[in-house]
Write an enzyme that holds these catalytic residues in place. Structure first.
Site, short mmCIF file in Angstrom:
data_model
loop_
_atom_site.label_atom_id
_atom_site.label_comp_id
_atom_site.label_asym_id
_atom_site.label_seq_id
_atom_site.Cartn_x
_atom_site.Cartn_y
_atom_site.Cartn_z
N ASP A 161 -3.17 11.72 -1.88
CA ASP A 161 -3.26 13.19 -1.90
C ASP A 161 -3.69 13.64 -3.30
O ASP A 161 -3.12 13.19 -4.30
CB ASP A 161 -1.91 13.81 -1.54
CG ASP A 161 -1.50 13.46 -0.11
OD1 ASP A 161 -2.38 13.22 0.72
OD2 ASP A 161 -0.28 13.41 0.17
N GLU A 174 4.98 4.76 3.62
CA GLU A 174 4.52 6.08 4.07
C GLU A 174 5.72 7.02 4.09
O GLU A 174 6.81 6.65 4.54
CB GLU A 174 3.87 5.97 5.45
CG GLU A 174 3.56 7.27 6.16
CD GLU A 174 2.73 8.25 5.34
OE1 GLU A 174 1.68 7.86 4.81
OE2 GLU A 174 3.16 9.41 5.20
N ASP A 176 9.65 8.03 0.10
CA ASP A 176 8.83 8.64 -0.93
C ASP A 176 8.63 7.60 -2.04
O ASP A 176 9.61 7.03 -2.54
CB ASP A 176 9.53 9.88 -1.48
CG ASP A 176 8.61 10.66 -2.40
OD1 ASP A 176 7.94 10.03 -3.25
OD2 ASP A 176 8.56 11.89 -2.28
N GLU A 228 0.87 -1.18 0.00
CA GLU A 228 0.00 0.00 0.00
C GLU A 228 0.90 1.22 0.00
O GLU A 228 1.76 1.37 0.87
CB GLU A 228 -0.92 0.05 1.23
CG GLU A 228 -1.87 1.25 1.16
CD GLU A 228 -2.69 1.52 2.43
OE1 GLU A 228 -3.56 2.40 2.37
OE2 GLU A 228 -2.45 0.88 3.46
N THR A 279 -10.34 2.30 5.32
CA THR A 279 -9.13 3.00 5.77
C THR A 279 -9.58 4.08 6.77
O THR A 279 -10.78 4.36 6.90
CB THR A 279 -8.40 3.67 4.59
OG1 THR A 279 -9.08 4.87 4.24
CG2 THR A 279 -8.32 2.75 3.37
N GLU A 280 -8.61 4.73 7.41
CA GLU A 280 -8.97 5.83 8.33
C GLU A 280 -9.72 6.94 7.59
O GLU A 280 -10.74 7.43 8.06
CB GLU A 280 -7.72 6.43 8.99
CG GLU A 280 -7.20 5.67 10.20
CD GLU A 280 -6.11 4.66 9.87
OE1 GLU A 280 -5.82 4.44 8.67
OE2 GLU A 280 -5.55 4.08 10.83
N TYR A 281 -9.21 7.32 6.42
CA TYR A 281 -9.85 8.40 5.67
C TYR A 281 -11.23 7.98 5.18
O TYR A 281 -12.16 8.79 5.15
CB TYR A 281 -8.97 8.81 4.48
CG TYR A 281 -8.03 9.94 4.84
CD1 TYR A 281 -7.05 9.77 5.82
CD2 TYR A 281 -8.12 11.18 4.22
CE1 TYR A 281 -6.19 10.79 6.16
CE2 TYR A 281 -7.26 12.22 4.56
CZ TYR A 281 -6.30 12.01 5.53
OH TYR A 281 -5.46 13.04 5.87
N GLU A 282 -11.35 6.73 4.79
CA GLU A 282 -12.64 6.24 4.30
C GLU A 282 -13.71 6.32 5.41
O GLU A 282 -14.84 6.74 5.16
CB GLU A 282 -12.47 4.79 3.85
CG GLU A 282 -13.68 4.17 3.20
CD GLU A 282 -13.34 2.83 2.54
OE1 GLU A 282 -12.15 2.43 2.53
OE2 GLU A 282 -14.28 2.20 2.04
N LYS A 334 -3.74 21.20 -8.17
CA LYS A 334 -3.20 22.14 -9.16
C LYS A 334 -2.57 21.37 -10.33
O LYS A 334 -1.84 20.40 -10.11
CB LYS A 334 -2.13 23.04 -8.52
CG LYS A 334 -2.72 23.99 -7.51
CD LYS A 334 -1.70 24.98 -7.02
CE LYS A 334 -2.38 25.92 -6.03
NZ LYS A 334 -1.57 26.19 -4.84
N1 SAM Z 1 -4.23 5.66 3.00
C1 SAM Z 1 -4.57 6.33 4.24
C2 SAM Z 1 -6.06 6.35 4.42
O1 SAM Z 1 -6.78 6.11 3.45
O2 SAM Z 1 -6.51 6.60 5.55
C3 SAM Z 1 -3.95 7.73 4.31
C4 SAM Z 1 -4.46 8.72 3.33
S1 SAM Z 1 -3.60 10.27 3.41
C5 SAM Z 1 -4.65 11.39 2.62
C6 SAM Z 1 -2.33 10.06 2.19
C7 SAM Z 1 -1.04 9.52 2.79
O3 SAM Z 1 -0.15 9.21 1.73
C8 SAM Z 1 -0.32 10.52 3.69
O4 SAM Z 1 0.01 9.90 4.90
C9 SAM Z 1 0.92 10.91 2.87
O5 SAM Z 1 2.02 11.24 3.71
C10 SAM Z 1 1.15 9.66 2.06
N2 SAM Z 1 1.85 9.92 0.79
C11 SAM Z 1 1.48 10.81 -0.15
N3 SAM Z 1 2.34 10.81 -1.18
C12 SAM Z 1 3.27 9.87 -0.88
C13 SAM Z 1 4.44 9.41 -1.55
N4 SAM Z 1 4.82 9.93 -2.72
N5 SAM Z 1 5.17 8.45 -0.95
C14 SAM Z 1 4.81 7.93 0.25
N6 SAM Z 1 3.70 8.34 0.93
C15 SAM Z 1 2.96 9.30 0.39
#
Ligand code: SAM
Length: 212
Positions: free
Chosen positions: A118, A68, A96, A43, A192-195, A122
């Site tokens: 995310d 993450e 990343d 994930e 998920t948490e966001y869901e 833009k």
């Molecule tokens: N997947 C989780 C959920 O649905 O509850 C978290 C959603 S949160 C909006 C997006 C997560 O993705 C953040 O914790 C962010 O730091 C991570 N993230 C975004 N771009 C990333 C990248 N390029 N590499 C690793 N993590 C990333």
């Protein structure tokens, strides 16, 4: 995700037995890390980890890696793990996802989950979206030839973008819905948490599954 600097997060993350310290060194040999030939599901952007931790608990015959970018977020996933419970099929990487090809070999990954990525609304940031062509090229290398990507979001703009971008990049959308919780695709869904947060507000959840 709003980020707070959490004191000691880096230390907790690097001391955790679930964190992989030098993930680049494991490229091509993840089965040795898990000491098993079971499939590998990852994930990207796992946040606080409820989704991937639940899957690891429910499916001991699949190996899971949550990726993450921020220690301040990953630390929450580590803290939530029950100290008494051992999940030998779960690991976390703090990195990343732009560097994912340095960590996984060609075809080494069996499935990729992207949850509530995310949106980067833009245009000039479109390349940072985890469903952009640039990321799909990376997934194309690491994902097994018949592997799938599963993507969920409540963000209309990001979902619309993904529904166009994915076929343009040569992938097939095999299934999709704009309202996951009221569709047949909901069977076996792990929230998920966001869901949980966004569906509680009444936002419909969108989902697509694609392959190539
Ligand atoms: N997947 C989780 C959920 O649905 O509850 C978290 C959603 S949160 C909006 C997006 C997560 O993705 C953040 O914790 C962010 O730091 C991570 N993230 C975004 N771009 C990333 C990248 N390029 N590499 C690793 N993590 C990333």
């Amino acid at each position: 995700m709003r980020l707070r600097n959490i004191r000691g997060a880096g230390e907790v993350v690097s001391n955790s037995e679930y964190t992989v310290k030098e993930p680049r060194d494991k490229k091509g040999s993840w089965n040795q890390v898990f000491d098993s030939e079971n499939p590998l599901y990852i994930e990207i952007g796992m946040g606080k980890g409820k989704f991937i931790t639940t899957l690891a608990r429910e499916n001991p015959n699949i190996n899971y890696i949550g990726i993450e970018r921020y220690t301040s977020v990953l630390v929450r996933a580590i803290e939530k793990l029950n100290q008494e419970e051992k999940l030998p099929n779960l690991r976390f990487i703090c990195m990343d996802a732009g560097e994912i090809e340095d960590v996984f070999d060609t075809g080494e990954v069996d499935r990729i989950y992207l949850n509530f990525s995310d949106p980067w609304p833009k245009d000039r940031h479109a390349k940072r979206r985890l469903t952009s062509k640039r990321f799909l090229e990376r997934y194309n290398k690491i994902l097994r030839k018949d592997g799938f990507i599963e993507f969920k979001t409540d963000n209309d703009g990001l979902f619309e973008f993904s529904m166009e971008e994915i076929p343009e990049a040569g992938w097939n959308i095999v299934e999709s819905t704009w309202d996951l919780h009221n569709s047949s695709m909901v069977e076996g869904n792990v929230m998920t948490e966001y869901e949980e947060k966004f569906s509680a507000k009444g936002n419909p959840i969108h989902k697509l599954i694609c392959n190539r």
